[in-house]
Design an enzyme around this catalytic site. Structure first.
Site, mmCIF file in Angstrom:
data_model
loop_
_atom_site.group_PDB
_atom_site.id
_atom_site.type_symbol
_atom_site.label_atom_id
_atom_site.label_comp_id
_atom_site.label_asym_id
_atom_site.label_seq_id
_atom_site.Cartn_x
_atom_site.Cartn_y
_atom_site.Cartn_z
ATOM 1 N N GLY A 125 34.396 -30.215 -53.849
ATOM 2 C CA GLY A 125 33.059 -29.898 -53.333
ATOM 3 C C GLY A 125 31.973 -29.822 -54.383
ATOM 4 N N GLU B 157 40.338 -29.906 -57.062
ATOM 5 C CA GLU B 157 40.615 -31.190 -56.402
ATOM 6 C C GLU B 157 39.313 -31.851 -55.963
ATOM 7 O OE1 GLU B 157 43.413 -29.949 -53.350
ATOM 8 O OE2 GLU B 157 41.829 -28.933 -52.248
ATOM 9 N N GLY C 24 36.603 -34.836 -55.201
ATOM 10 C CA GLY C 24 36.656 -36.204 -54.700
ATOM 11 C C GLY C 24 35.329 -36.907 -54.992
ATOM 12 N N ARG C 25 34.311 -36.519 -54.233
ATOM 13 C CA ARG C 25 33.008 -37.182 -54.317
ATOM 14 C C ARG C 25 32.463 -37.251 -55.741
ATOM 15 N NH1 ARG C 25 29.371 -37.774 -50.015
ATOM 16 N NH2 ARG C 25 30.478 -36.176 -48.838
ATOM 17 N N CYS D 244 22.921 -53.114 -33.809
ATOM 18 C CA CYS D 244 21.970 -52.946 -32.715
ATOM 19 C C CYS D 244 21.826 -51.473 -32.385
ATOM 20 C CB CYS D 244 22.445 -53.711 -31.488
ATOM 21 S SG CYS D 244 22.759 -55.431 -31.872
ATOM 22 N N TYR E 41 33.360 -41.693 -50.000
ATOM 23 C CA TYR E 41 32.970 -41.505 -48.595
ATOM 24 C C TYR E 41 31.988 -42.614 -48.173
ATOM 25 C CZ TYR E 41 34.897 -36.893 -49.597
ATOM 26 O OH TYR E 41 35.721 -35.858 -49.988
#
Ligand SMILES: *Cc1c(COP(=O)(O)O)cnc(C)c1O
Length: 360
Positions: A211, A242, A244-245, A310, A339
């Site tokens: 996070g 841990e 990620g981003r 569309c 992500y």
């Protein structure tokens, strides 16, 4: 990266900068002496990315049986922590054969099911009530267990000799800067370490989650890993994170070209090949995806960059300043390494899939 992206020939394409990613993760590793770093695979499970990260992280955190099988296949022997809510009987059974090094248990029922399957080292996922101002997301609700339920798990564990309690897992918020993340980690530790010791755990492990903030409005900004690492090293336990981003976001580009440009009631739209079915990040996060125009030059004017879907939601960036654009101009959306492709709804409208390229 610019020249690499311009030489691709066919758009849209994802480009991953592997040397850049490697330098970035080396920096993170160096800033966190004494803390174990696991990469949260759900941010981007691309095989080349996992292979690039693997030598510089202590392990991989997986959130499903699919991710568990994927990581075991491409990185055999790499330590794995297996978490995620709602693990199925099949996923728990898979953990018997693929043997994750740690399992993050989400409920007493999951603990009981796991106990029947044989030996496992577990962390109990805690859902502690801490006030987290300024978080982009707080992970309360269904994730983990409150203090009473954790106490219930502790009583159950006494009856399950196959399971070894190793520690507590707490991923409570995301989008926090280093001082706020550190404050959160210390508050988790203040509760978890005495609690684990009272359960007879001598060498308590604390997984304080991921996070770490990634600011899409400031593409050059980076989470202050050094401050975070220094503060984490003061916690008297085996600490693991841990992310990620904040690991992979910066080293992926979604590159595409302009198909059409038009002005409707005063608003200029550039319609790009592809769309948010390939790069859903700006829609889910509600931001303008940062980008570079690689070909056009000239005085900048506002335009809205959209894709081929569309739906009026197919917007990469709204009312942003761009040089005069024409069909064929190439635009690279940056910060598309986490992500991005893997959270997007690829089959919506059945347009061709992007190509994938790796700068080595
Ligand atoms: C998603 C997730 C992470 C990674 O979060 P980032 O915001 O990508 O750093 C880590 N741990 C758990 C349990 C998660 O669900």
């Amino acid at each position: 990266m610019n020249e690499f992206a311009l030489g691709l020939g066919r758009y849209p394409a994802y480009v991953y900068d592997l040397p850049g990613l490697e330098a970035h993760v080396r920096g993170i590793r160096a800033a966190l002496p004494g803390t174990e770093v696991f990469y949260a695979v759900k941010a981007n499970p691309d095989t080349e990315i996992l292979r690039t990260l693997a030598p510089h992280v202590d392990g991989m955190e997986v959130s499903s049986g699919g991710e568990l099988a994927h990581v075991r296949e491409i990185l055999p022997g790499k330590p794995v922590a297996f978490g995620g809510p709602g693990k199925t009987a099949g996923e728990l059974a898979l953990s018997r054969t693929l043997k994750p090094d740690r399992i993050h248990v989400e409920s007493p029922r999951e603990l009981a099911r796991l106990a029947e399957l044989g030996p496992a080292d577990v962390l109990l996922r805690a859902n502690l009530q801490v006030n987290v101002p300024n978080a982009a997301l707080t992970m309360s609700g269904p994730f983990g267990m409150d203090e009473d339920t954790l106490a219930h798990c502790a009583r159950l564990l006494a009856r399950y000799p196959s399971l070894t309690l190793r520690g507590v897992h707490a991923h409570l918020a995301s989008g926090l800067d280093a001082p706020a993340m550190l404050d959160l980690a210390h508050r988790i530790a203040e509760w978890a370490i005495p609690w684990l010791r009272s359960q007879g755990v001598d060498d308590p492990e604390l997984n304080v989650g991921g996070g770490m903030a990634v600011d899409y409005a400031a593409p050059e900004a980076r989470f202050d890993w050094h401050t975070y690492g220094t503060g984490l090293s003061e916690i008297p336990a085996r600490v693991r994170i841990e992310p990620g981003r904040a690991m992979t976001a910066y080293h992926g580009w979604y590159v595409t070209d302009v198909l059409d440009v038009k002005t409707t009631r005063g608003e200029t739209f550039a319609i790009l090949r592809g769309g948010t079915h390939h790069l859903r990040t700006p829609v889910t996060k509600g931001h303008d995806q940062p980008f570079k125009v690689l070909t056009a030059n000239g005085p900048e004017r506002p335009a809205t960059l959209v894709g081929q879907l569309c739906t009026p939601k197919d917007v990469f960036a709204r009312d942003v300043l761009v040089p005069p654009l024409a069909p064929g101009d190439v635009i690279a959306f940056t910060m598309a390494g986490a992500y991005a492709w893997n959270i997007s709804h690829h089959d919506f409208l059945m347009h061709p899939k992007p190509a994938f390229h790796y700068r080595r």
